[in-house]
Each structure stands twice: as C-alpha cells, then as structure tokens.
Design an enzyme around this catalytic site. Sequence first.
Site: not given
Ligand code: E4P
Length: 220
Positions: A85
């Site tokens: 990522k």
């Molecule tokens: C995805 O890439 C993120 O890790 C995640 O879904 C962010 O989620 P949040 O807004 O609940 O922290």
Amino acid sequence: MELYLDTADVKSVKRLAKILPIQGVTTNPSIVAKEKKPIFDVLNELQAAVGAKSQLFAQVIANNAKDMIKEAEKLRLYFPTIVIKVPVTSEGLIAIKELSAQEITTLGTAVYGAGQGFLSALAGAKYVAPYVNRIDAQGGSGIEVVAELQTLLEMHCPSSMILAASFRTPRQVLDCLLAGCKSITIPTDIAELFIADPAVDAAIKQFDNDWINAFGDLKL
Ligand code: E4P
C-alpha cells in the site's frame, strides 16, 4: 468479488475468517501500531490466521519514493505475494510507477478524490483505496468519489480496481458494492454488524419457543 478484513487483531481475524469468505487482511500503519509488535511479527501472525494462500496488504511508512521502494522490497522479501500500500502523493506515484515496473503489486491508498485515485491506477496500482467514511466526515461524498472512480477505471484502466476502504456503517459498504466495487475491506466491528442483528436473534428465539412448546425439546 474480494472481501478483506481491515485489521491486525489476530483473535478477531481467526474468528471472522471461520464465518466470512474473506480473501485476506489489509493493514495500515495505525492498525499495525495498535498491536505494539514489530510489523513482521504482526504480518506472520496474520498470515498464519488466514492461511498461506490468503492475501496480505501492508503499507510503506516512508514519505519519499526511494525509501518507499526499499520498504516495499523488504516486505516482499519476507512476504513474496504481499500487496504494497502506497499513499497517493507525488512521491507515492513515483514509487508506484517503479514498483509496477518491478512487477510488485501495489495499492494506491489514502485516496480522497477520484482524480487522485485514477492517477495511482495510471501509475500501475492494481488496487485503489478511496477512504469512504473519511471523505464523508470531511463533508464530501465518499460514494460519489467511489462511483466516479469506478467509471474512470472501467473506461480507462480496466486492469485496476477499487478496493473500497474506511467504513463506519454497513450502509456505506452496501452503497460501494451497488456502485460496482468488486473488492472491499471492512473493519471487524462492521463485519460483526453485518452478521448480528437483534431482529434475527428475536426471530430465532420465537422459532425455538414455538418448537419447545409443541415438542418439549429442540430436536428434529
Ligand atoms: C485503507 O487503506 C485504510 O487502511 C483504512 O480502511 C482506513 O480506515 P479508517 O478511516 O477506518 O481508519
């Protein structure tokens, strides 16, 4: 359709992996930091919890392209199929381009706009993760970003796909699926909300009571 759990809580992953048809687990630095263990230990435990064939996602920590690439290569050394990522910044886009050239699978993350997400797909990211709830929380419309991005990818980058992320309600998840998203990652509390509904429990209790009243016990 790919369904992932957005967590590094191994106990929850083990429980939910038995119930749900998940393809793997997504993490981010905040999620891993909650476990207070080195990331490689966390990822090893998660891989064991979901099985060797399931997909793991881990995010780079660095903010510059050179170090992002080094971190991605290190993660891939230990986890050869892990998806990397990368936040979609200008440095992140450089890293995504280079990692794609190395055939390292990436996900463009921290996506708040359709144009931003689209650029990561053009750079070679296989997955693009719009942050649905965080966009809503800013006063925007997460689902509108998802819908626009979905159309852009279908029209111009069919080898990339949305992995919708950041949810606070089951409704947000359903709206993404209805907009055509083919992959989604949900936190464990949202997964639990999909499974448990007090109305379902009440209906089952009624069936049990009616059966016991008629036949004395709960057997066929
Ligand atoms: C995805 O890439 C993120 O890790 C995640 O879904 C962010 O989620 P949040 O807004 O609940 O922290």
